[in-house]
Write a protein that holds these residues in place. Structure first.
Motif, PDB file in Angstrom:
ATOM      1  N   GLN A  51      30.637 -80.335 -39.069  1.00 36.47           N
ATOM      2  CA  GLN A  51      32.061 -80.244 -38.765  1.00 36.47           C
ATOM      3  C   GLN A  51      32.373 -80.866 -37.413  1.00 36.47           C
ATOM      4  O   GLN A  51      33.347 -81.617 -37.261  1.00 36.47           O
ATOM      5  CB  GLN A  51      32.497 -78.770 -38.781  1.00 36.47           C
ATOM      6  CG  GLN A  51      33.911 -78.513 -38.333  1.00 36.47           C
ATOM      7  CD  GLN A  51      34.946 -78.848 -39.386  1.00 36.47           C
ATOM      8  OE1 GLN A  51      34.622 -79.456 -40.406  1.00 36.47           O
ATOM      9  NE2 GLN A  51      36.181 -78.475 -39.133  1.00 36.47           N
ATOM     10  N   VAL A  52      31.536 -80.559 -36.429  1.00 35.72           N
ATOM     11  CA  VAL A  52      31.751 -81.128 -35.095  1.00 35.72           C
ATOM     12  C   VAL A  52      31.615 -82.644 -35.129  1.00 35.72           C
ATOM     13  O   VAL A  52      32.397 -83.378 -34.507  1.00 35.72           O
ATOM     14  CB  VAL A  52      30.759 -80.513 -34.082  1.00 35.72           C
ATOM     15  CG1 VAL A  52      30.820 -81.252 -32.745  1.00 35.72           C
ATOM     16  CG2 VAL A  52      31.047 -79.029 -33.884  1.00 35.72           C
ATOM     17  N   LEU A  53      30.621 -83.139 -35.873  1.00 34.76           N
ATOM     18  CA  LEU A  53      30.422 -84.587 -35.981  1.00 34.76           C
ATOM     19  C   LEU A  53      31.645 -85.265 -36.589  1.00 34.76           C
ATOM     20  O   LEU A  53      32.090 -86.311 -36.103  1.00 34.76           O
ATOM     21  CB  LEU A  53      29.183 -84.871 -36.832  1.00 34.76           C
ATOM     22  CG  LEU A  53      28.858 -86.350 -37.072  1.00 34.76           C
ATOM     23  CD1 LEU A  53      28.587 -87.063 -35.750  1.00 34.76           C
ATOM     24  CD2 LEU A  53      27.656 -86.492 -38.007  1.00 34.76           C
ATOM     25  N   TRP A  54      32.209 -84.657 -37.618  1.00 34.61           N
ATOM     26  CA  TRP A  54      33.404 -85.230 -38.245  1.00 34.61           C
ATOM     27  C   TRP A  54      34.595 -85.199 -37.292  1.00 34.61           C
ATOM     28  O   TRP A  54      35.372 -86.159 -37.219  1.00 34.61           O
ATOM     29  CB  TRP A  54      33.744 -84.481 -39.534  1.00 34.61           C
ATOM     30  CG  TRP A  54      32.949 -84.926 -40.721  1.00 34.61           C
ATOM     31  CD1 TRP A  54      31.989 -84.217 -41.390  1.00 34.61           C
ATOM     32  CD2 TRP A  54      33.041 -86.184 -41.395  1.00 34.61           C
ATOM     33  NE1 TRP A  54      31.474 -84.946 -42.425  1.00 34.61           N
ATOM     34  CE2 TRP A  54      32.105 -86.163 -42.452  1.00 34.61           C
ATOM     35  CE3 TRP A  54      33.811 -87.326 -41.208  1.00 34.61           C
ATOM     36  CZ2 TRP A  54      31.930 -87.234 -43.318  1.00 34.61           C
ATOM     37  CZ3 TRP A  54      33.644 -88.404 -42.072  1.00 34.61           C
ATOM     38  CH2 TRP A  54      32.706 -88.354 -43.106  1.00 34.61           C
ATOM     39  N   ILE A  55      34.741 -84.101 -36.568  1.00 37.44           N
ATOM     40  CA  ILE A  55      35.860 -83.989 -35.620  1.00 37.44           C
ATOM     41  C   ILE A  55      35.750 -85.043 -34.530  1.00 37.44           C
ATOM     42  O   ILE A  55      36.716 -85.770 -34.236  1.00 37.44           O
ATOM     43  CB  ILE A  55      35.897 -82.572 -35.004  1.00 37.44           C
ATOM     44  CG1 ILE A  55      36.358 -81.556 -36.048  1.00 37.44           C
ATOM     45  CG2 ILE A  55      36.812 -82.534 -33.784  1.00 37.44           C
ATOM     46  CD1 ILE A  55      36.278 -80.119 -35.572  1.00 37.44           C
ATOM     47  N   VAL A  56      34.573 -85.139 -33.931  1.00 34.45           N
ATOM     48  CA  VAL A  56      34.369 -86.114 -32.856  1.00 34.45           C
ATOM     49  C   VAL A  56      34.546 -87.535 -33.373  1.00 34.45           C
ATOM     50  O   VAL A  56      35.164 -88.384 -32.715  1.00 34.45           O
ATOM     51  CB  VAL A  56      32.978 -85.927 -32.219  1.00 34.45           C
ATOM     52  CG1 VAL A  56      32.682 -87.056 -31.238  1.00 34.45           C
ATOM     53  CG2 VAL A  56      32.893 -84.577 -31.506  1.00 34.45           C
ATOM     54  N   SER A  57      34.023 -87.810 -34.564  1.00 27.96           N
ATOM     55  CA  SER A  57      34.136 -89.156 -35.142  1.00 27.96           C
ATOM     56  C   SER A  57      35.588 -89.514 -35.429  1.00 27.96           C
ATOM     57  O   SER A  57      36.028 -90.637 -35.156  1.00 27.96           O
ATOM     58  CB  SER A  57      33.309 -89.255 -36.427  1.00 27.96           C
ATOM     59  OG  SER A  57      31.944 -89.031 -36.167  1.00 27.96           O
ATOM     60  N   ALA A  58      36.338 -88.558 -35.993  1.00 24.04           N
ATOM     61  CA  ALA A  58      37.742 -88.824 -36.304  1.00 24.04           C
ATOM     62  C   ALA A  58      38.542 -89.075 -35.024  1.00 24.04           C
ATOM     63  O   ALA A  58      39.376 -89.993 -34.961  1.00 24.04           O
ATOM     64  CB  ALA A  58      38.337 -87.643 -37.078  1.00 24.04           C
ATOM     65  N   PHE A  59      38.302 -88.261 -34.000  1.00 24.33           N
ATOM     66  CA  PHE A  59      39.010 -88.433 -32.727  1.00 24.33           C
ATOM     67  C   PHE A  59      38.650 -89.765 -32.093  1.00 24.33           C
ATOM     68  O   PHE A  59      39.516 -90.505 -31.607  1.00 24.33           O
ATOM     69  CB  PHE A  59      38.668 -87.267 -31.807  1.00 24.33           C
ATOM     70  CG  PHE A  59      39.453 -87.239 -30.530  1.00 24.33           C
ATOM     71  CD1 PHE A  59      40.832 -87.267 -30.544  1.00 24.33           C
ATOM     72  CD2 PHE A  59      38.818 -87.177 -29.294  1.00 24.33           C
ATOM     73  CE1 PHE A  59      41.579 -87.230 -29.368  1.00 24.33           C
ATOM     74  CE2 PHE A  59      39.543 -87.141 -28.118  1.00 24.33           C
ATOM     75  CZ  PHE A  59      40.926 -87.169 -28.154  1.00 24.33           C
ATOM     76  N   THR A  60      37.351 -90.102 -32.132  1.00 23.25           N
ATOM     77  CA  THR A  60      36.875 -91.350 -31.533  1.00 23.25           C
ATOM     78  C   THR A  60      37.475 -92.563 -32.225  1.00 23.25           C
ATOM     79  O   THR A  60      37.983 -93.484 -31.578  1.00 23.25           O
ATOM     80  CB  THR A  60      35.343 -91.414 -31.601  1.00 23.25           C
ATOM     81  OG1 THR A  60      34.791 -90.368 -30.813  1.00 23.25           O
ATOM     82  CG2 THR A  60      34.838 -92.753 -31.093  1.00 23.25           C
ATOM     83  N   LEU A  61      37.405 -92.587 -33.556  1.00 18.47           N
ATOM     84  CA  LEU A  61      37.915 -93.727 -34.308  1.00 18.47           C
ATOM     85  C   LEU A  61      39.413 -93.908 -34.074  1.00 18.47           C
ATOM     86  O   LEU A  61      39.887 -95.020 -33.840  1.00 18.47           O
ATOM     87  CB  LEU A  61      37.630 -93.544 -35.797  1.00 18.47           C
ATOM     88  CG  LEU A  61      38.117 -94.668 -36.720  1.00 18.47           C
ATOM     89  CD1 LEU A  61      37.434 -95.978 -36.355  1.00 18.47           C
ATOM     90  CD2 LEU A  61      37.857 -94.318 -38.183  1.00 18.47           C
ATOM     91  N   ALA A  62      40.145 -92.798 -34.123  1.00 14.31           N
ATOM     92  CA  ALA A  62      41.593 -92.878 -33.988  1.00 14.31           C
ATOM     93  C   ALA A  62      42.004 -93.374 -32.605  1.00 14.31           C
ATOM     94  O   ALA A  62      42.802 -94.311 -32.477  1.00 14.31           O
ATOM     95  CB  ALA A  62      42.215 -91.503 -34.275  1.00 14.31           C
ATOM     96  N   HIS A  63      41.462 -92.754 -31.550  1.00 11.17           N
ATOM     97  CA  HIS A  63      41.920 -93.174 -30.220  1.00 11.17           C
ATOM     98  C   HIS A  63      41.375 -94.534 -29.831  1.00 11.17           C
ATOM     99  O   HIS A  63      41.985 -95.242 -29.019  1.00 11.17           O
ATOM    100  CB  HIS A  63      41.642 -92.111 -29.150  1.00 11.17           C
ATOM    101  CG  HIS A  63      40.223 -91.962 -28.719  1.00 11.17           C
ATOM    102  ND1 HIS A  63      39.507 -92.945 -28.104  1.00 11.17           N
ATOM    103  CD2 HIS A  63      39.384 -90.890 -28.780  1.00 11.17           C
ATOM    104  CE1 HIS A  63      38.307 -92.516 -27.805  1.00 11.17           C
ATOM    105  NE2 HIS A  63      38.192 -91.275 -28.211  1.00 11.17           N
ATOM    106  N   SER A  64      40.243 -94.954 -30.423  1.00  8.94           N
ATOM    107  CA  SER A  64      39.717 -96.288 -30.124  1.00  8.94           C
ATOM    108  C   SER A  64      40.648 -97.378 -30.651  1.00  8.94           C
ATOM    109  O   SER A  64      40.860 -98.408 -30.002  1.00  8.94           O
ATOM    110  CB  SER A  64      38.323 -96.458 -30.738  1.00  8.94           C
ATOM    111  OG  SER A  64      37.397 -95.570 -30.148  1.00  8.94           O
TER     112      SER A  64
END
Length: 358
Positions: free
Chosen positions: A210-223
């Protein structure tokens, strides 16, 4: 800009993560220095009538004091001889990067021979303050107050990019609104929504996933939005971006009290797009080297990811341990959500006033 309100001191906390930055552009012996009026007001008592409002008249009344502070904090030398600093030009006030800056034309009276060096000491007590220096024909560079004398001229590209990497890390660490949003996502990541509350997620692998998905989604979006905005694609005006970021913190904080959003990844990605625009605003305030814009954007974003990962690695281990304590779900999570919500409401109100008045 004479006669209108330059700075509303009561609204200073509204930005949450506005970096303290000064700008110096030099072309030969002439240049322009831009100083934040917020920073100057913290150093000098510019608000003469103490009414909480700073006007252009009050700034000009303190012209000699401002010039003295600048003269002490901006010391140039060419060869072995000091340079005289002339600030007698036409001062102006300009609003950019969601802030008001004092625009000071300057002229250096230096010996003809020798290399130019700068000892920068302005705002040394302001955490994270930087001087962004741009010289004709050279990549932009950042100087911290009190770091000692710095030779001005061509620097290797790797050193310039290293500064942008560190600025990315520093920005997310000092960006209270970004940190609160990330924390509001991480705190319930060790739990699972049940009805109107939270229950323990006993499976450690599911927590990490869950944490990996959250961090990945936040990273991809703000990048995505950081890169587009930094390259000049204006997706949303800066004041409205800051307002939306405050709303994102409020939404994530309320989710701690009552899990209204079961699709956390969609919330993370959607609001992550807005946070990326906020990161881009900070990068715009720093400026980009003309000959290395894209590399600077990429390494700044990498710095944001490094800073974000450090927060995750710091917070997640104790959360994995505390999630089995009933007090974590029943008392700590609602209390944390309430405090975050209160802060976010204050930010939202302040930033709404700024956005409407923009």
């Amino acid at each position: 800009m004479k006669g209108w309100l330059l700075l509303l001191l009561l609204a200073l906390p509204a930005w949450g993560h506005q970096a303290s930055t000064a700008f110096l552009r030099l072309d030969g012996n002439q240049g322009v220095l831009e100083l934040s009026l917020m920073d100057l007001a913290s150093r000098l008592n510019l608000d003469s009538d103490a009414d909480g409002q700073l006007t252009w008249g009050e700034v000009t009344q303190h012209r000699a004091a401002v010039a003295a502070v600048v003269g002490q904090g901006l010391r140039f030398r060419r060869g072995e001889q000091p340079c005289a600093l002339d600030l007698t030009g036409n001062w102006q006030a300009e609003r950019h990067f969601n802030e008001v800056f004092l625009w000071l034309p300057l002229r250096l009276d230096c010996p003809e021979a020798g290399a130019l060096a700068l000892d920068y000491r302005l705002f040394s007590k302001t955490p994270g303050h930087k001087l962004l220096l741009a010289m004709a024909g050279h990549p932009a560079g950042m100087i911290s107050p009190g770091q000692g004398e710095v030779a001005l001229g061509q620097r290797p590209l790797w050193r310039v990019l290293a500064e942008y990497l560190l600025q990315g890390v520093w920005h997310i660490w000092t960006g209270i609104d970004h940190v609160l949003f990330l924390l509001a996502l991480l705190l319930p990541a060790v739990l699972v929504a049940r009805g109107r509350g939270w229950a323990v997620e006993a499976n450690r692998k599911r927590v990490w996933r869950q944490v990996l998905w959250i961090v990945s989604a936040f990273t991809l979006a703000h990048s995505v939005t950081l890169t587009l905005t930094a390259l000049g694609v204006e997706l949303l005006p800066g004041p409205w971006v800051e307002l939306a970021i405050a709303v994102s913190v409020l939404a994530a904080a309320l989710n701690l009290i009552w899990p209204w959003c079961r699709q956390v990844l969609w919330m993370t990605a959607g609001f992550g797009l807005l946070h990326g625009m906020g990161f881009a605003g900070a990068l715009a305030a720093l400026g980009l080297p003309a000959d290395a814009r894209l590399p600077a954007i990429l390494v700044f974003n990498l710095g944001v990811e490094v800073g974000q990962l450090a927060i995750v690695l710091l917070v997640l281990p104790p959360l994995l341990l505390f999630r089995f304590n009933p007090g974590y779900r029943r008392r700590f999570l609602p209390a944390a959500g309430s405090v975050m919500s209160l802060v976010a409401v204050v930010w939202t109100c302040q930033r709404l006033l700024v956005a409407i008045g923009h």
